[in-house]
Design an enzyme around this catalytic site. Sequence first.
Site, PDB file in Angstrom:
ATOM      1  N   PRO A 260      38.239  43.931  42.685  1.00  0.00           N
ATOM      2  CG  PRO A 260      38.167  46.216  43.182  1.00  0.00           C
ATOM      3  CD  PRO A 260      38.260  45.243  42.025  1.00  0.00           C
ATOM      4  N   GLY A 261      36.837  43.059  45.861  1.00  0.00           N
ATOM      5  CA  GLY A 261      35.599  42.924  46.627  1.00  0.00           C
ATOM      6  C   GLY A 261      35.783  43.699  47.919  1.00  0.00           C
ATOM      7  CB  CYS A 328      23.186  26.221  70.842  1.00  0.00           C
ATOM      8  SG  CYS A 328      21.995  27.078  71.865  1.00  0.00           S
TER       9      CYS A 328
HETATM   10  C1  LIG Z   1      36.795  36.577  45.722  1.00  0.00           C
HETATM   11  C2  LIG Z   1      37.411  36.986  44.475  1.00  0.00           C
HETATM   12  C3  LIG Z   1      37.830  38.315  44.272  1.00  0.00           C
HETATM   13  C4  LIG Z   1      37.724  39.381  45.344  1.00  0.00           C
HETATM   14  O1  LIG Z   1      38.684  39.247  46.355  1.00  0.00           O
HETATM   15  P1  LIG Z   1      38.795  40.351  47.500  1.00  0.00           P
HETATM   16  O2  LIG Z   1      39.851  39.858  48.399  1.00  0.00           O
HETATM   17  O3  LIG Z   1      37.476  40.468  48.177  1.00  0.00           O
HETATM   18  O4  LIG Z   1      39.133  41.641  46.858  1.00  0.00           O
HETATM   19  C5  LIG Z   1      38.336  38.638  43.045  1.00  0.00           C
HETATM   20  N1  LIG Z   1      38.459  37.711  42.054  1.00  0.00           N
HETATM   21  C6  LIG Z   1      38.079  36.434  42.212  1.00  0.00           C
HETATM   22  C7  LIG Z   1      38.211  35.474  41.090  1.00  0.00           C
HETATM   23  C8  LIG Z   1      37.549  36.031  43.422  1.00  0.00           C
HETATM   24  O5  LIG Z   1      37.185  34.750  43.583  1.00  0.00           O
END
Ligand SMILES: *Cc1c(COP(=O)(O)O)cnc(C)c1O
Length: 402
Positions: A260-261, A328
């Site tokens: 997760p990010g 701009c």
């Molecule tokens: C960007 C990415 C994530 C994270 O996705 P989220 O929607 O931010 O949780 C996980 N795995 C891979 C391979 C990604 O490219």
Amino acid sequence: MKNSDLIDIAQEFGNPIYVYDSEKIKFQYERLTSAFKDIGSLRINYATKALSNLSVLKYMKLLGAGLDTVSIQEVRLGLAAGFEPQAIIYTPNGVSLKEIEAVAQMGVQINIDNLSLLEQFGARHPNTPVCIRINPHVMAGGNSNISVGHIDSKFGISIHQIPHLLRIVENTAMNINGIHMHTGSDILDIDVFLHAAEILFDTAKHFKNLAFLDFGSGFKVPYHDNDIETNIEELGEKLSSRFISFCEEYGSDLQLIFEPGKFLVSQAGYFVTQVNVVKQTTSTVFAQVDSGFNHLIRPMLYGSHHHIENISNPEGKERFYSVVGYICETDTFGSNRKIAEIKEGDLLVFKNCGAYCFSMASNYNSRYRPAEILWHEGKAHLIRKTESFEDILQNQVEINFS
Ligand SMILES: *Cc1c(COP(=O)(O)O)cnc(C)c1O
């Protein structure tokens, strides 16, 4: 954290400024791990690209996370933050064989998402364990810009190419130790996700020496009141029991990985800006802040919603404003938002600014990228300085025309 903390931070460090609340990151991390507490070997690999500040990476390490990376530079950031190479997975898309080889040399887990490089890498390094990214062709969420598992996506190896994939693995005698998928950014329907998971399990059965299955991410977080979000607890319950039964079938206790990010950092982030101008046109009242898509591009890039609040006048009578930037170029953060009455000089805070905000910032209009603060244990820690004019000039090479 409180609005007064954000005001104090803007006063001390200047604005615009990004602020991240470590407590919220921890809360989300623990929510995810407790939803999957039944899994013997669970690993959370934080997706570095969401927010790649070194101190945030170090904090993730403190929580017990590994890292998901998409470039050799992100790998190097991870190593600089103190991660062991084994705690990092590298999931690039469309990079060169040379870069993949360089990352493999560092001892980082490689994840390959196309047949061409799989074959080339396998032929040259049959003993290096490789994970395979599949595309299960499951549509998660509705926005095709952030949904990467569907049929026309450039990500992953199509499950329709599994026979070809198996031939490559056999011919090269390479070692496949993991199967990966990352279906997109919005898992709203648990059953859709579980369906994709079944495809991953089916794929996994073809390989005898797997160590892990990586289910990627796609957890949706709420962006405003009453917004839908992924029900992590329900997903945890349903996927865990299915995963455990698959491991029995497979005959080995595999590791379950998520990356997760957004889920970990989105809601932890605040972007504090100041209103330079309140401008009334015939139909609209604009509040123009000291920022633009150079600092926060998501609303313009893919229409994301960021809740905006006037923290200088929270009790003021609500009126309609279009909040725009000073770049701009059209840079509308929010159209006709109901916000407590705004005066010039007021501080506006944008919510959900932890993920894909600073990490997408640029120097467009030759503006500086803002400072970043980690709010940790009731204290503001400066984790990135605002840029200066020297940064703008730094890599420019002047020609002295005579
Ligand atoms: C960007 C990415 C994530 C994270 O996705 P989220 O929607 O931010 O949780 C996980 N795995 C891979 C391979 C990604 O490219």
